[in-house]
Design a protein around this motif. Sequence first.
Motif, short mmCIF file in Angstrom:
data_model
loop_
_atom_site.label_atom_id
_atom_site.label_comp_id
_atom_site.label_asym_id
_atom_site.label_seq_id
_atom_site.Cartn_x
_atom_site.Cartn_y
_atom_site.Cartn_z
N CYS A 26 0.83 -1.12 -0.35
CA CYS A 26 -0.14 0.18 -0.01
C CYS A 26 0.75 1.49 0.33
N ASN A 127 -5.87 7.97 -3.67
CA ASN A 127 -5.86 7.00 -4.09
C ASN A 127 -6.31 6.79 -5.12
N VAL A 207 -3.32 -0.51 -4.36
CA VAL A 207 -2.58 -1.39 -4.49
C VAL A 207 -3.74 -2.69 -5.07
#
Length: 291
Positions: A26, A127, A207
Motif C-alpha cells: 500500500c 488513491n 494496490v
Amino acid sequence: MANKAVARFTVKDYKSDLKPVWCPGCGDFGVVAGIYQALAKVNADPDNTVVVSGIGCSSRMPGYVATYSFNTIHGRSLAVATGVKLANPELTVVVASGDGDGFAIGTSHFVHSARRNVDVTYLCMDNGIYGLTKGQVSPTSPHDLVTKTSAYGNLEEPMNPVLLALSSGATFIARAFSGDVKMTSDLIAEGIRHRGFSFLHLVTPCVTYRGREQFDIVRGRLRSLPEGHDPASRDDARRIAFEDVEQVITVGLIYKAVRPTLEDGHAEARRRAAATGPFSYSDLVRSFIPD
Ligand code: SF4
C-alpha cells in the motif's frame, strides 16, 4: 532527565508499537515513513505534537505515530484539528486524511480551514478510491474508472484537490508521490515549518483496489516543476493546478504565501477584548431591547 530545550529526536522516537495493518505494498507505507522523517527533520517534540485523522485506510495513521493523536469521525478531522490548534497554538498539528474522507463529507471543513489559514499540516493520501470500505468510487476517481459502484465506469468528473486548495486560500500547497519517501518527507517538513494551512497532495496508490500497476502508472506521469516556477505566483500555481493528473503529475512546492493565521486573529481579538475591560452580559442583552 533530558533537557527538553536541547533534546534531539530521531525517526525511532516517532514509531509507535503498533504494526500497520495496511495491505502489503500500500502507498500509505511511504507516507508514514515520510511523517517519521519529517517530524525528525523539524525536531518535533512528541509531547507537543498531535496527529489527527478521520476515517479511512489513511486515517489509521495516528495509531502508528508515537505522538498525541485523535482518530475522529468521518470527514471531521479538520474541525477537531482546528480546536486542538486554537486550544494550544504551540502544538504541532498534523492531519492525516484520504480523498474520500477529505473531499466528500469533509469538503466544507477543507475549504474553511484553508480560508481561515489554520496553522495545521493537512496530508491527503489520494488513491482515487474508497479502500477501507472495499473499492467504491471516490470524489477523485478518474472519469470512466470501473469500481464496485461504477460498473459502467465513473460517470462523474473528479475533484481537483490542488485547484480547490488554491481557490480556498491555502497558503502552502505541495504535491508528492508516496513512492518517493525523500520528497514526501521533505515537503511534509516544509509544510510543518510553514505558518498557516499547509496542504500536501500525496499521490498514494491503493494496490488492492486500483492494482499494483498504479505505482508504475504514477511514476510514468511524474514531472518536476517547470524551470522558473515561482511558488509565490498564483498564476504559476494555477497552471499546475489545471493540469490533468491522468496525463501528468507535477510534484514539488506549488504555492506558498504569507498571511495571518486563524490563531493570530484569535490572539488579536483577545488583546482587544482585554483592552476594552470586562465583558458585561447584561449590557449585551439590554442592547437588543428597544428603548
Ligand atoms: Fe492501502 Fe488500498 Fe489496502 Fe487500503 S485497501 S490498505 S488504501 S492498498
